[in-house]
Design a protein around this motif. Structure first.
Motif, PDB file in Angstrom:
ATOM      1  N   TYR A   1      28.550 -40.936  11.503  1.00 46.38           N
ATOM      2  CA  TYR A   1      29.894 -40.434  11.771  1.00 46.38           C
ATOM      3  C   TYR A   1      30.507 -39.844  10.497  1.00 46.38           C
ATOM      4  O   TYR A   1      31.074 -38.746  10.517  1.00 46.38           O
ATOM      5  N   LEU A   2      30.381 -40.537   9.395  1.00 44.50           N
ATOM      6  CA  LEU A   2      30.934 -40.051   8.129  1.00 44.50           C
ATOM      7  C   LEU A   2      30.238 -38.782   7.659  1.00 44.50           C
ATOM      8  O   LEU A   2      30.886 -37.836   7.202  1.00 44.50           O
ATOM      9  N   LEU A   3      28.928 -38.725   7.783  1.00 43.84           N
ATOM     10  CA  LEU A   3      28.195 -37.527   7.386  1.00 43.84           C
ATOM     11  C   LEU A   3      28.583 -36.339   8.262  1.00 43.84           C
ATOM     12  O   LEU A   3      28.737 -35.219   7.777  1.00 43.84           O
ATOM     13  N   HIS A   4      28.761 -36.577   9.545  1.00 47.84           N
ATOM     14  CA  HIS A   4      29.168 -35.501  10.456  1.00 47.84           C
ATOM     15  C   HIS A   4      30.559 -34.976  10.090  1.00 47.84           C
ATOM     16  O   HIS A   4      30.816 -33.778  10.145  1.00 47.84           O
ATOM     17  N   ARG A   5      31.446 -35.844   9.687  1.00 52.33           N
ATOM     18  CA  ARG A   5      32.814 -35.433   9.326  1.00 52.33           C
ATOM     19  C   ARG A   5      32.845 -34.533   8.100  1.00 52.33           C
ATOM     20  O   ARG A   5      33.728 -33.683   7.977  1.00 52.33           O
ATOM     21  N   ILE A   6      31.879 -34.689   7.198  1.00 47.69           N
ATOM     22  CA  ILE A   6      31.863 -33.824   6.013  1.00 47.69           C
ATOM     23  C   ILE A   6      30.956 -32.608   6.198  1.00 47.69           C
ATOM     24  O   ILE A   6      30.700 -31.864   5.266  1.00 47.69           O
ATOM     25  N   GLY A   7      30.474 -32.405   7.433  1.00 50.99           N
ATOM     26  CA  GLY A   7      29.726 -31.195   7.727  1.00 50.99           C
ATOM     27  C   GLY A   7      28.220 -31.329   7.736  1.00 50.99           C
ATOM     28  O   GLY A   7      27.515 -30.339   7.901  1.00 50.99           O
TER      29      GLY A   7
END
Length: 52
Positions: free
Chosen positions: A3-9
């Motif tokens: 989720y965190l990696l997806h939020r930063i692109g």
């Protein structure tokens, strides 16, 4: 974590798996000779469905 990696692109990327027997020359020849005929038929079929 995903989720965190997806939020930063960032996104998961999977490498392409291709057969060892794959013959690029034959594929290129098919694209040049056969694909235009197949691609051309698609547009006329769509017009027939729309009644034009």
């Amino acid at each position: 974590m995903s989720y965190l990696l997806h939020r930063i692109g960032w996104s998961p990327q999977v490498p392409l798996h291709r057969a060892v027997e794959r013959d690029e020359g034959v594929i290129e020849q098919w694209i040049v000779e056969q694909w235009p005929a197949i691609e051309g038929r698609r547009s006329t079929w769509g017009l027939a469905v729309l009644g034009r």
